[in-house]
Write an enzyme that holds these catalytic residues in place. Structure first.
Site, PDB file in Angstrom:
ATOM      1  N   PRO A  12     -29.945   6.135 -19.645  1.00  0.00           N
ATOM      2  CA  PRO A  12     -31.198   5.848 -20.347  1.00  0.00           C
ATOM      3  C   PRO A  12     -31.731   4.493 -19.906  1.00  0.00           C
ATOM      4  CG  PRO A  12     -29.538   6.612 -21.895  1.00  0.00           C
ATOM      5  CD  PRO A  12     -28.846   6.387 -20.578  1.00  0.00           C
ATOM      6  N   GLU A  13     -32.989   4.463 -19.554  1.00  0.00           N
ATOM      7  CA  GLU A  13     -33.603   3.223 -19.105  1.00  0.00           C
ATOM      8  C   GLU A  13     -34.514   2.682 -20.208  1.00  0.00           C
ATOM      9  OE1 GLU A  13     -35.289   3.621 -15.187  1.00  0.00           O
ATOM     10  OE2 GLU A  13     -33.712   5.010 -14.549  1.00  0.00           O
TER      11      GLU A  13
END
Ligand SMILES: [Zn+2]
Length: 278
Positions: A12-13
């Protein structure tokens, strides 16, 4: 979604963490933590001598925010819970079913629950004392006021590091990961392997705008859902449907028609267009 299978290490960014934080804020800000059940001690960190469960029980969740790729729960007393989702971590509210690998269960006021789950167990929930600096290793926020063209050009100046590797360096810019680095470089028409110091001012300006634009658009679409990412309500994001290069090996470049290639850079898969990214 079948075409996205096989990218095992999608983390997840920033847009995913932002989407999760906003969803959680809307759902549980103001709630009180009534109970804490820790099923896996290795996923939970607290300052020496502090009992995580005791310290957190009775706290009010004042707000849920984001820093870099981390989701931050600001508690009423000034303590914080900092959650690093890493590869497969999830934060889910109000689910009757428990996701696989549920390690921590927070019982909340209003008979709700906040679950932290992580099948691969790399994710962490860290209890941080008031005033304790937990983010000293994190760089500038790319959507914050400090991320100016000048600041970005200053990062690039004098460095041999490939520009894509620099974009991924969390100590310089916090929250940009592989998906958005690939997408921003494509938009800015910058070759990912270009040594940072050879990026012209004009290209640096394009890339600066592209980073902000890609992240902002991804947040507006609720992040990208590739492999395990889902937001706090379990919904999938929409940005994966508008990706220009990431995961699109062999597909025609939307700008010039050349097939997208995939090369390795800094041990990460890198998708780009050989013709328009020079
Ligand atoms: Zn192209």
């Amino acid at each position: 979604m079948a075409s996205f299978r096989g990218f095992a290490c999608v983390v997840p960014e920033l847009p995913e963490a932002e989407t999760i934080a906003r969803g959680l804020h809307g759902a549980i800000a103001g709630a009180t933590i009534r109970s804490v059940e820790i099923r896996s001690k290795k996923n939970v960190l607290a300052p020496r001598g502090v009992s995580f469960a005791q310290r957190v029980t009775g706290e009010r969740i004042a707000s849920v925010t984001r820093r870099g790729k981390y989701v931050v729960f600001d508690l009423g007393s000034g303590w914080r819970l900092v959650v690093g989702l890493r590869m497969t971590g999830r934060l889910v509210v109000g689910s009757r079913e428990e996701p696989p690998g549920t390690h921590v269960v927070f019982g909340l006021s209003g008979r709700r629950r906040l679950l932290f789950a992580d099948v691969r167990t790399f994710g962490r929930v860290r209890l941080v004392a008031p005033g304790e600096r937990w983010d000293h290793a994190l760089g500038i926020e790319p959507l914050g006021a400090g991320f100016t063209v000048e600041a970005f050009a200053g990062m690039l100046a004098g460095r041999k590091t490939p520009v894509k590797v620099l974009l991924l360096d969390q100590k310089r810019i916090a929250g940009v990961g592989n998906i958005y680095a690939c997408e921003a470089l494509w938009r800015a028409e910058v070759r990912p392997s270009r040594p940072s110091r050879t990026v012209t001012r004009a290209a640096a300006t394009r890339l600066h705008h592209a980073v902000i634009d890609v992240l902002t658009r991804a947040i507006a679409l609720g992040g990208s859902s590739i492999d395990d990412y889902v937001d706090a309500r379990g919904a999938r994001g929409g940005f994966q449907d508008v990706l220009s290069v990431y995961g699109r090996l062999g597909a025609p470049c939307a700008r010039c028609g050349e097939p997208i290639v995939r090369t390795m850079l800094g041990q990460r898969g890198t998708w780009w267009c050989r013709r328009c990214q020079r």
